[in-house]
Design a protein around this motif. Structure first.
Motif, short mmCIF file in Angstrom:
data_model
loop_
_atom_site.label_atom_id
_atom_site.label_comp_id
_atom_site.label_asym_id
_atom_site.label_seq_id
_atom_site.Cartn_x
_atom_site.Cartn_y
_atom_site.Cartn_z
N GLN A 104 0.82 -1.20 0.00
CA GLN A 104 0.00 0.00 0.00
C GLN A 104 0.86 1.26 0.00
OE1 GLN A 104 -3.51 -1.09 1.92
NE2 GLN A 104 -4.29 0.98 2.20
N ALA A 105 2.13 1.11 0.37
CA ALA A 105 3.08 2.22 0.31
C ALA A 105 3.61 2.42 -1.11
CB ALA A 105 4.23 1.99 1.27
N GLY A 106 3.12 1.61 -2.06
CA GLY A 106 3.51 1.77 -3.45
C GLY A 106 4.79 1.04 -3.82
N THR A 107 5.14 0.01 -3.06
CA THR A 107 6.35 -0.75 -3.35
C THR A 107 5.99 -2.21 -3.69
OG1 THR A 107 6.92 -1.68 -1.16
CG2 THR A 107 7.41 0.66 -1.54
N VAL A 108 6.96 -2.90 -4.23
CA VAL A 108 6.80 -4.34 -4.52
C VAL A 108 7.60 -5.12 -3.50
CG1 VAL A 108 7.18 -6.20 -6.18
CG2 VAL A 108 6.44 -3.95 -6.98
N PRO A 109 6.95 -5.77 -2.54
CA PRO A 109 7.68 -6.55 -1.54
C PRO A 109 8.12 -7.89 -2.09
CG PRO A 109 5.33 -6.75 -1.16
CD PRO A 109 5.49 -5.80 -2.31
N ILE A 110 9.25 -8.37 -1.57
CA ILE A 110 9.73 -9.70 -1.98
C ILE A 110 9.99 -10.55 -0.73
CG2 ILE A 110 10.65 -9.11 -4.25
CD1 ILE A 110 13.42 -8.79 -2.91
N PRO A 111 8.92 -10.89 0.00
CA PRO A 111 9.12 -11.72 1.19
C PRO A 111 9.77 -13.04 0.81
CG PRO A 111 6.81 -11.72 0.52
CD PRO A 111 7.50 -10.67 -0.29
N GLY A 112 10.68 -13.47 1.66
CA GLY A 112 11.39 -14.72 1.37
C GLY A 112 10.85 -15.87 2.19
N THR A 113 10.75 -17.01 1.57
CA THR A 113 10.42 -18.24 2.27
C THR A 113 10.86 -19.41 1.42
OG1 THR A 113 8.66 -19.53 3.34
CG2 THR A 113 8.09 -18.44 1.27
N ARG A 114 11.04 -20.54 2.06
CA ARG A 114 11.37 -21.76 1.31
C ARG A 114 10.31 -22.84 1.51
NH1 ARG A 114 16.79 -21.93 4.90
NH2 ARG A 114 15.93 -22.59 6.89
N ARG A 115 9.20 -22.46 2.13
CA ARG A 115 8.15 -23.42 2.41
C ARG A 115 6.83 -22.99 1.78
NH1 ARG A 115 11.34 -23.08 7.02
NH2 ARG A 115 12.26 -25.08 7.63
N VAL A 116 6.12 -23.94 1.18
CA VAL A 116 4.87 -23.66 0.48
C VAL A 116 3.85 -23.05 1.43
CG1 VAL A 116 2.90 -24.73 -0.68
CG2 VAL A 116 5.23 -25.42 -1.29
N LYS A 117 3.77 -23.55 2.65
CA LYS A 117 2.80 -23.05 3.62
C LYS A 117 2.92 -21.54 3.80
CE LYS A 117 1.82 -23.19 8.59
NZ LYS A 117 2.20 -23.81 9.90
N TYR A 118 4.12 -21.05 4.01
CA TYR A 118 4.32 -19.62 4.25
C TYR A 118 4.21 -18.82 2.96
CZ TYR A 118 5.88 -21.31 8.77
OH TYR A 118 5.92 -21.93 9.99
N LEU A 119 4.59 -19.43 1.86
CA LEU A 119 4.41 -18.77 0.56
C LEU A 119 2.94 -18.47 0.32
CD1 LEU A 119 5.48 -18.03 -2.38
CD2 LEU A 119 4.76 -20.37 -2.96
N GLU A 120 2.09 -19.44 0.55
CA GLU A 120 0.65 -19.25 0.32
C GLU A 120 0.09 -18.20 1.27
OE1 GLU A 120 -0.39 -23.72 -1.41
OE2 GLU A 120 -0.72 -23.28 0.72
N GLU A 121 0.56 -18.20 2.50
CA GLU A 121 0.11 -17.19 3.46
C GLU A 121 0.51 -15.80 3.00
OE1 GLU A 121 1.40 -15.68 7.89
OE2 GLU A 121 1.38 -17.84 7.53
N ASN A 122 1.77 -15.66 2.56
CA ASN A 122 2.25 -14.36 2.11
C ASN A 122 1.52 -13.88 0.86
OD1 ASN A 122 4.11 -14.51 4.20
ND2 ASN A 122 5.83 -15.08 2.89
N ALA A 123 1.34 -14.79 -0.09
CA ALA A 123 0.71 -14.42 -1.36
C ALA A 123 -0.72 -13.94 -1.16
CB ALA A 123 0.74 -15.60 -2.32
N ALA A 124 -1.39 -14.45 -0.13
CA ALA A 124 -2.77 -14.05 0.14
C ALA A 124 -2.88 -12.58 0.54
CB ALA A 124 -3.37 -14.93 1.24
N ALA A 125 -1.72 -11.97 0.87
CA ALA A 125 -1.73 -10.55 1.25
C ALA A 125 -1.75 -9.63 0.03
CB ALA A 125 -0.50 -10.23 2.10
N ALA A 126 -1.58 -10.18 -1.15
CA ALA A 126 -1.47 -9.35 -2.35
C ALA A 126 -2.72 -8.51 -2.60
CB ALA A 126 -1.17 -10.22 -3.57
N ASP A 127 -3.88 -9.00 -2.20
CA ASP A 127 -5.12 -8.27 -2.44
C ASP A 127 -5.69 -7.62 -1.17
OD1 ASP A 127 -5.19 -9.02 -5.18
OD2 ASP A 127 -5.95 -10.99 -4.60
#
Length: 333
Positions: free
Chosen positions: A275-298
């Motif tokens: 929302q600050a107008g940036t593209v975040p690149i959260p890091g993870t190596r696990r699918v569980k956390y990837l899916e959690e992070n990706a859900a924040a996109a909207d």
């Protein structure tokens, strides 16, 4: 996941990228098959921006991404970084505990060739200078990268951890498409040192690395006992002694706002950087956390929620420096 323009240079990326460093280094042992599964799932979720660097490993992270995307190269945006020096054995060169940086054209050109080979590709979508070499005029380094753009080996040029003065000098030689610097509710320095304002003025995209404060903002890290012995956070100033206690109180406040919204602290923190107008690149190596992070996109935060977060985590709220002193010396040139 929606695709957006990163700055004004024509580079299209997913609204959220994936930082891949932890798949190969820094946060303790990792599993290649788990990492490959995470990368594949990221593609399924619509993530197209994947962030790596020659120093991650060193070198093994680029090889991992080359393997993961060998058959889908034209459907991903590979971003890598060069600028550190390595000895004949492939180890990072160090002087007085500080990694050696070189922006000399010959070094940069050779480094890019190595990246291309390890990534298994004939072009790099986005090539960052990982750190700025104060002993080499930035104009010379950017001119070398511009030549590689003309040769088709690089599509877009980026800078990492650069000062506003350097950003302007670089952009005057060749358009800079992206600037990547640590930015999160934990680290808001770019709001106050003119970096964020400079990128917006020049139409340069801003990529937020460590949007979760090296995992701190997930709310799951309360002490260092669960970390691997090789996890660099064991030595990070913000995870030490009184700094840790102060920073945990900050995380508690963020966690309460997340709970009231019905999201995880990680999702709240990632959404804030978007929302600050940036593209975040959260890091993870696990699918569980990837899916959690990706859900924040909207996820959209209200003005009241944004104000509450500003009250709890203003500039300077986090205790301790971002890195140990030697690494701090490589920033902001």
């Amino acid at each position: 996941m929606k695709q957006i323009q990163l700055g004004s240079s024509g580079l299209t990326v997913s609204a959220q990228g994936l930082g891949c460093m932890g798949m190969s280094t820094t946060y303790g042992p990792s599993d290649e098959q788990e990492s490959l599964a995470t990368l594949a799932r990221a593609r399924e979720l619509g993530i197209t921006l994947f962030d790596t660097a020659e120093v991650y490993g060193p070198f093994s992270n680029e090889k991992l991404l080359g393997k993961a995307f060998a058959s889908t190269r034209d459907r991903v945006v590979l971003a890598t970084k060069v600028g550190f020096k390595f000895d004949a054995a492939g180890a990072l060169e160090m002087v007085a505990g500080r990694p050696v940086v070189s922006g000399k054209p010959a070094h940069i050109q050779a480094a890019v060739e190595g990246c291309l080979q390890r990534l298994g590709t004939d072009y790099i979508d986005l090539l960052y200078l990982h750190r700025i070499d104060p002993s080499t005029p930035i104009e010379e380094t950017i001119a070398a990268l511009a030549a590689l753009v003309k040769q088709g080996k690089i599509r877009y040029i980026g800078l990492s951890e650069a000062s506003p003065v350097t950003i302007r000098k670089a952009h005057a030689v060749h358009p800079v498409s992206a600037v990547q610097i640590e930015y999160s509710l934990f680290e808001r320095g770019v709001e106050h040192n003119q970096v964020l304002a400079t990128t917006r003025e020049l139409g340069i995209g801003f990529v937020s690395y460590s949007p979760l404060g090296r995992g701190f903002l997930s709310g799951a890290l309360n002490d260092l006992s669960s970390l691997a012995s090789t996890d660099f956070r064991r030595f990070d100033p913000r995870f030490q002694g009184e700094n840790l206690r102060i920073n945990l109180r900050l995380v508690d406040g963020i966690t309460k706002i997340a709970a009231a919204k019905g999201v995880t602290p990680s999702q709240l923190a990632i959404a804030w950087t978007q929302q600050a107008g940036t593209v975040p690149i959260p890091g993870t190596r696990r699918v569980k956390y990837l899916e959690e992070n990706a859900a924040a996109a909207d996820l959209i935060l209200t003005e009241e929620e944004l104000q509450a977060l500003n009250d709890i985590a203003p500039f300077g709220a986090a205790a301790g420096e971002r890195y140990a002193p030697a690494m701090m010396e490589t920033l902001g040139h």
